[in-house]
Design a protein around this motif. Structure first.
Motif, mmCIF file in Angstrom:
data_model
loop_
_atom_site.group_PDB
_atom_site.id
_atom_site.type_symbol
_atom_site.label_atom_id
_atom_site.label_comp_id
_atom_site.label_asym_id
_atom_site.label_seq_id
_atom_site.Cartn_x
_atom_site.Cartn_y
_atom_site.Cartn_z
ATOM 1 N N ARG A 168 0.823 -1.209 0.000
ATOM 2 C CA ARG A 168 0.000 0.000 0.000
ATOM 3 C C ARG A 168 0.858 1.260 0.000
ATOM 4 O O ARG A 168 1.929 1.278 0.615
ATOM 5 N N PRO A 169 0.361 2.339 -0.645
ATOM 6 C CA PRO A 169 1.028 3.630 -0.469
ATOM 7 C C PRO A 169 1.034 3.982 1.020
ATOM 8 O O PRO A 169 0.120 3.580 1.754
ATOM 9 N N MET A 170 2.052 4.710 1.482
ATOM 10 C CA MET A 170 2.118 5.083 2.900
ATOM 11 C C MET A 170 0.852 5.835 3.301
ATOM 12 O O MET A 170 0.348 6.656 2.533
ATOM 13 N N ASN A 171 0.339 5.515 4.499
ATOM 14 C CA ASN A 171 -0.934 6.082 4.940
ATOM 15 C C ASN A 171 -0.903 6.214 6.465
ATOM 16 O O ASN A 171 -0.658 5.227 7.169
ATOM 17 N N GLU A 172 -1.120 7.429 6.941
ATOM 18 C CA GLU A 172 -0.993 7.677 8.377
ATOM 19 C C GLU A 172 -1.953 6.869 9.222
ATOM 20 O O GLU A 172 -1.717 6.662 10.416
ATOM 21 N N ALA A 173 -3.034 6.376 8.611
ATOM 22 C CA ALA A 173 -3.994 5.564 9.361
ATOM 23 C C ALA A 173 -3.333 4.286 9.899
ATOM 24 O O ALA A 173 -3.851 3.658 10.825
ATOM 25 N N TYR A 174 -2.197 3.893 9.337
ATOM 26 C CA TYR A 174 -1.510 2.666 9.754
ATOM 27 C C TYR A 174 -0.362 2.956 10.736
ATOM 28 O O TYR A 174 0.511 2.124 10.943
ATOM 29 N N LEU A 175 -0.388 4.141 11.341
ATOM 30 C CA LEU A 175 0.688 4.558 12.261
ATOM 31 C C LEU A 175 0.969 3.507 13.342
ATOM 32 O O LEU A 175 2.123 3.159 13.592
ATOM 33 N N ASP A 176 -0.073 2.986 13.976
ATOM 34 C CA ASP A 176 0.143 2.054 15.093
ATOM 35 C C ASP A 176 0.915 0.816 14.637
ATOM 36 O O ASP A 176 1.841 0.365 15.310
ATOM 37 N N GLY A 177 0.532 0.267 13.477
ATOM 38 C CA GLY A 177 1.200 -0.939 12.974
ATOM 39 C C GLY A 177 2.660 -0.664 12.645
ATOM 40 O O GLY A 177 3.545 -1.475 12.923
ATOM 41 N N ILE A 178 2.923 0.480 12.075
ATOM 42 C CA ILE A 178 4.304 0.808 11.706
ATOM 43 C C ILE A 178 5.129 1.096 12.959
ATOM 44 O O ILE A 178 6.313 0.765 13.021
ATOM 45 N N HIS A 179 4.462 1.644 13.969
ATOM 46 C CA HIS A 179 5.177 1.887 15.230
ATOM 47 C C HIS A 179 5.624 0.559 15.861
ATOM 48 O O HIS A 179 6.728 0.456 16.389
ATOM 49 N N VAL A 180 4.782 -0.457 15.777
ATOM 50 C CA VAL A 180 5.163 -1.779 16.324
ATOM 51 C C VAL A 180 6.430 -2.268 15.614
ATOM 52 O O VAL A 180 7.399 -2.689 16.255
ATOM 53 N N LEU A 181 6.441 -2.178 14.292
ATOM 54 C CA LEU A 181 7.618 -2.597 13.514
ATOM 55 C C LEU A 181 8.850 -1.810 13.941
ATOM 56 O O LEU A 181 9.936 -2.374 14.144
ATOM 57 N N ARG A 182 8.679 -0.501 14.101
ATOM 58 C CA ARG A 182 9.832 0.366 14.351
ATOM 59 C C ARG A 182 10.220 0.439 15.826
ATOM 60 O O ARG A 182 11.071 1.230 16.215
ATOM 61 N N THR A 183 9.589 -0.427 16.659
ATOM 62 C CA THR A 183 10.053 -0.550 18.043
ATOM 63 C C THR A 183 10.654 -1.936 18.274
ATOM 64 O O THR A 183 10.840 -2.353 19.410
ATOM 65 N N GLN A 184 10.983 -2.627 17.188
ATOM 66 C CA GLN A 184 11.683 -3.915 17.309
ATOM 67 C C GLN A 184 13.194 -3.668 17.134
ATOM 68 O O GLN A 184 13.649 -3.321 16.029
ATOM 69 N N PRO A 185 13.981 -3.830 18.210
ATOM 70 C CA PRO A 185 15.408 -3.508 18.129
ATOM 71 C C PRO A 185 16.137 -4.296 17.034
ATOM 72 O O PRO A 185 17.021 -3.758 16.359
ATOM 73 N N GLU A 186 15.766 -5.567 16.821
ATOM 74 C CA GLU A 186 16.461 -6.411 15.819
ATOM 75 C C GLU A 186 16.263 -5.864 14.407
ATOM 76 O O GLU A 186 17.063 -6.134 13.518
ATOM 77 N N VAL A 187 15.157 -5.140 14.205
ATOM 78 C CA VAL A 187 14.875 -4.535 12.903
ATOM 79 C C VAL A 187 15.619 -3.209 12.781
ATOM 80 O O VAL A 187 16.336 -2.935 11.822
ATOM 81 N N MET A 188 15.470 -2.381 13.823
ATOM 82 C CA MET A 188 15.931 -0.996 13.710
ATOM 83 C C MET A 188 17.449 -0.864 13.726
ATOM 84 O O MET A 188 17.990 0.123 13.244
ATOM 85 N N ILE A 189 18.125 -1.867 14.255
ATOM 86 C CA ILE A 189 19.583 -1.820 14.283
ATOM 87 C C ILE A 189 20.161 -1.738 12.866
ATOM 88 O O ILE A 189 21.245 -1.219 12.651
ATOM 89 N N TYR A 190 19.408 -2.225 11.890
ATOM 90 C CA TYR A 190 19.887 -2.216 10.497
ATOM 91 C C TYR A 190 19.401 -1.012 9.690
ATOM 92 O O TYR A 190 19.595 -0.952 8.489
ATOM 93 N N THR A 191 18.736 -0.064 10.369
ATOM 94 C CA THR A 191 18.227 1.095 9.636
ATOM 95 C C THR A 191 19.151 2.302 9.821
ATOM 96 O O THR A 191 20.056 2.266 10.659
ATOM 97 N N VAL A 192 18.882 3.354 9.063
ATOM 98 C CA VAL A 192 19.674 4.585 9.187
ATOM 99 C C VAL A 192 19.597 5.102 10.621
ATOM 100 O O VAL A 192 20.591 5.541 11.197
#
Ligand SMILES: CC(C)(COP(=O)(O)OP(=O)(O)OC[C@H]1O[C@@H](n2cnc3c(N)ncnc32)[C@H](O)[C@@H]1OP(=O)(O)O)[C@@H](O)C(=O)NCCC(=O)NCCS
Length: 217
Positions: free
Chosen positions: A34-58
């Motif tokens: 899907r195109p980025m959509n602010e209505a999905y903020l909560d789901g994306i926040h869950v992803l972006r609070t996983q340390p194993e994921v975020m360690i590989y991001t900018v």
């Protein structure tokens, strides 16, 4: 820093890309991209609070709160949708957001668009990144394009002048899964360099690998 030798090329890029209001979801076998959509903020926040994921991001660390996640999403939303092409990756069966991916900057002044992607840990190893990238790329290569002249990393092309369009990715040397995804999609490694690594608990130096994919048609 990477020792960058630049060359000037004439190529094509989707500048500007279709704005978010004109984009349609991309359907693959198991995903809705899907195109980025602010209505999905909560789901994306869950992803972006996983340390194993975020360690590989900018960012290198988890989002401190939802405002930080909102700020991340805003880079893909109007008015920045004229310079980015970001997607949310959802399971077709439940619409759960399991990842994000796309290019943050489409601007000839920045060189080739750089692809980035993240998936929730519980969904790793199921082929979703490969499936997303196939679907996303097949959409990307069909966007309307304009001719551009720009400076790019010399190693990413055969030489100055006319060049097929490319997309590139930067991966940590130890990120085997990500390297494998890129290689499965036809990206080729074209450079490797080290940078200081300021992340806590990591060695002082970070090895990065640059990959490039050429659009030959
Ligand atoms: C990297 C990432 C996107 C991969 O997602 P994924 O959905 O698990 O990827 P896929 O299942 O499509 O493919 C992974 C491939 O790597 C392989 N792989 C993964 N870890 C591996 C390891 N340690 N050794 C060897 N192969 C490995 C898998 O076997 C698979 O290859 P295969 O299909 O040939 O078997 C995901 O782990 C992630 O979000 N990581 C954190 C963020 C990140 O690193 N983003 C990329 C920054 S450049």
């Amino acid at each position: 820093m990477s020792e960058e030798q630049k060359v000037k090329v004439k190529t094509r890029l989707p500048v500007p890309p279709p704005l978010i209001a004109e984009r349609k979801p991309i359907h693959t076998e198991r995903l809705i991209i899907r195109p980025m959509n602010e209505a999905y903020l909560d789901g994306i926040h869950v992803l972006r609070t996983q340390p194993e994921v975020m360690i590989y991001t900018v960012a290198g660390r988890i989002d401190a709160d939802k405002e930080v996640t909102r700020e991340f999403m805003s880079r893909f939303l109007p008015p920045y949708d004229s310079q980015s092409y970001g997607t949310m990756i959802c399971l077709a069966s439940t619409d759960e957001v399991i990842g994000t991916g796309g290019v943050r900057v489409i601007d000839p002044n920045s060189g080739w668009p750089e692809i980035g992607y993240t998936f929730k840990t519980e969904h790793w190893g199921k082929g979703y990144a490969t499936e997303w990238m196939k679907g996303w790329l097949s959409n990307w290569w069909t966007l309307p394009r304009s001719e551009v002249e720009m400076e790019v990393d010399a190693g990413s092309v055969d030489g100055p002048g006319e060049s097929p369009e490319k997309i590139w990715a930067v991966v940590e040397g130890g990120n085997i899964g990500s390297k494998r995804v890129l290689e499965k999609l036809g990206f080729r490694k074209f450079k490797q360099w080290t940078e200081p690594d300021n992340r806590e608990g990591f060695p002082d130096k970070l090895t990065l690998v640059g990959y490039v994919l050429s659009h030959e048609s």
